[in-house]
Design a protein around this motif. Structure first.
Motif, short mmCIF file in Angstrom:
data_model
loop_
_atom_site.label_atom_id
_atom_site.label_comp_id
_atom_site.label_asym_id
_atom_site.label_seq_id
_atom_site.Cartn_x
_atom_site.Cartn_y
_atom_site.Cartn_z
N MET A 1 -0.44 4.71 -12.63
CA MET A 1 -0.56 3.38 -11.99
C MET A 1 -1.24 3.51 -10.61
O MET A 1 -0.81 4.31 -9.78
N TYR A 2 -2.27 2.74 -10.45
CA TYR A 2 -3.01 2.76 -9.19
C TYR A 2 -2.30 1.88 -8.15
O TYR A 2 -1.98 0.73 -8.43
N VAL A 3 -2.06 2.43 -6.97
CA VAL A 3 -1.55 1.62 -5.86
C VAL A 3 -2.47 1.83 -4.66
O VAL A 3 -2.57 2.94 -4.13
N GLY A 4 -3.15 0.78 -4.27
CA GLY A 4 -4.04 0.84 -3.12
C GLY A 4 -3.44 0.04 -1.98
O GLY A 4 -2.39 -0.59 -2.11
N ARG A 5 -4.12 0.05 -0.86
CA ARG A 5 -3.61 -0.72 0.27
C ARG A 5 -4.69 -0.98 1.30
O ARG A 5 -5.74 -0.33 1.34
N PHE A 6 -4.42 -1.99 2.12
CA PHE A 6 -5.25 -2.25 3.29
C PHE A 6 -4.28 -2.24 4.46
O PHE A 6 -3.21 -2.84 4.39
N ALA A 7 -4.65 -1.50 5.52
CA ALA A 7 -3.69 -1.28 6.61
C ALA A 7 -4.31 -1.57 7.97
O ALA A 7 -4.58 -0.66 8.75
N PRO A 8 -4.57 -2.83 8.27
CA PRO A 8 -5.20 -3.13 9.56
C PRO A 8 -4.26 -2.91 10.74
O PRO A 8 -3.05 -3.09 10.61
N THR A 9 -4.82 -2.50 11.84
CA THR A 9 -4.05 -2.41 13.09
C THR A 9 -4.06 -3.81 13.69
O THR A 9 -5.11 -4.44 13.80
N THR A 10 -2.88 -4.27 14.04
CA THR A 10 -2.80 -5.68 14.45
C THR A 10 -2.96 -5.84 15.96
O THR A 10 -2.08 -6.34 16.63
N SER A 11 -4.09 -5.38 16.45
CA SER A 11 -4.33 -5.54 17.88
C SER A 11 -5.39 -6.59 18.16
O SER A 11 -5.76 -6.81 19.30
N GLY A 12 -5.90 -7.23 17.14
CA GLY A 12 -6.92 -8.25 17.35
C GLY A 12 -7.34 -8.81 16.01
O GLY A 12 -6.84 -8.36 14.97
#
Ligand code: GLU
Ligand code: ZN
Length: 289
Positions: A1-12
């Motif tokens: 099972m593929y698990v991907g992600r997007f992990a933005p830094t929440t500084s702007g």
């Protein structure tokens, strides 16, 4: 099972470079019937802002980039970061560093000044991990073989900042491990740091995810876009145009007839092939469509 992600830094707000990473990781996940998680990299307290978090979520929603499950947060994983530090400490792999920034300026790899400091001093100290003098490498799905000797790069690198905030390479590998991430697709500005991550993954006996590093989008002067460049913040009123630009930069050729983000993303999912992504680490200049 593929698990991907997007992990933005929440500084702007998200900028075009972050949208590129979001779109690439989304398409890679969805084209393999995988899950796509959203995690806010919010442990950098002074810079984390509630407003920026909301605008990041709004941007993803308005671009049709729907994530699975609830929004994850790095700040929920603090205990796990300390657990890993404790494990490294027991194995005598860390030390406490009180060097000032100026003391280390232009010194190249960490010169080892504090290596013998194996117990916490009274002043706040950063924690560094000892790195061996040997090659470490991995195979990136886009960039191919990446290898280098960490001892000649940063040297013993910081895993916990003196403010007791986990440093990015430690935090990210534990975040991904805790959430079962199998595939990391992100900007090539993190390519070199990935070697430090791989070293920690192997040292802690975790499973390494597969990696794909996409080109980062640079301003004309070749400087990586930062969240502070408001000029490049994404305009949520033209999501189709933004997605079309992002897809072009990822080596795809959508025609201009798509009026709706869902239709456009559905097309892109069926056509996605990571091998069409340009194998370069930076794209300079806006590619207009
Ligand atoms: N939060 C990091 C950034 O926005 C990316 C983390 C990652 O994808 O590993 O640069
Ligand atoms: Zn030091």
């Amino acid at each position: 099972m593929y698990v991907g992600r997007f992990a933005p830094t929440t500084s702007g707000p998200l900028h075009l470079g972050s949208l590129l990473a979001a779109v690439a990781s989304y398409l890679d996940a969805r084209s393999q019937d995988g899950q796509w998680l959203l995690r806010l990299d919010d442990i950098d307290e002074p810079r984390a802002r509630a407003h920026a978090e909301n605008t990041a979520l709004t941007t993803l929603e308005s671009h049709g980039l729907e994530w699975d499950g609830s929004v994850g947060r790095q700040s929920d994983h603090r205990d796990r970061y300390w657990e890993a530090i404790e494990e490294l400490r027991k194995r005598d792999l860390i030390f406490y560093c009180t060097c000032s920034r100026s003391k280390l300026k232009n010194k190249g790899p960490y010169p080892g000044y504090c290596r013998t400091q194996r117990t916490p001093p009274s002043d706040p100290a950063a924690i560094r991990v000892l790195v061996p003098n040997q090659q470490i490498g991995f195979t990136d799905r886009i960039q191919g073989t990446v290898k280098s000797n960490l001892a000649n790069k940063e040297g013993d690198f910081i895993v916990m900042r003196k403010e007791s905030i986990a440093a990015y390479p430690l935090a990210v590998i534990l975040d991904d491990d805790l959430t079962g991430v199998t595939d990391v697709v992100r900007g090539a500005d993190l390519l070199e740091n990935t070697l430090a991550q791989i070293y920690l993954i192997r040292t802690l006996g975790l499973d390494a995810p597969r990696y794909a590093h996409i080109p980062v989008f640079n301003q004309r002067n070749g400087i990586k876009l930062s969240k502070r460049d408001q000029a490049y913040a994404i305009d949520n009123r033209m999501p189709v145009l933004n997605l079309v630009s992002a897809l072009h930069m990822l080596g795809m050729n959508p025609d201009e007839e798509y009026r709706d983000v869902h239709e456009l993303l559905a097309w892109a999912i069926t056509r996605w092939d990571i091998l069409n992504v340009p194998r370069q680490v930076a794209i300079t200049d806006f590619i207009s469509v």
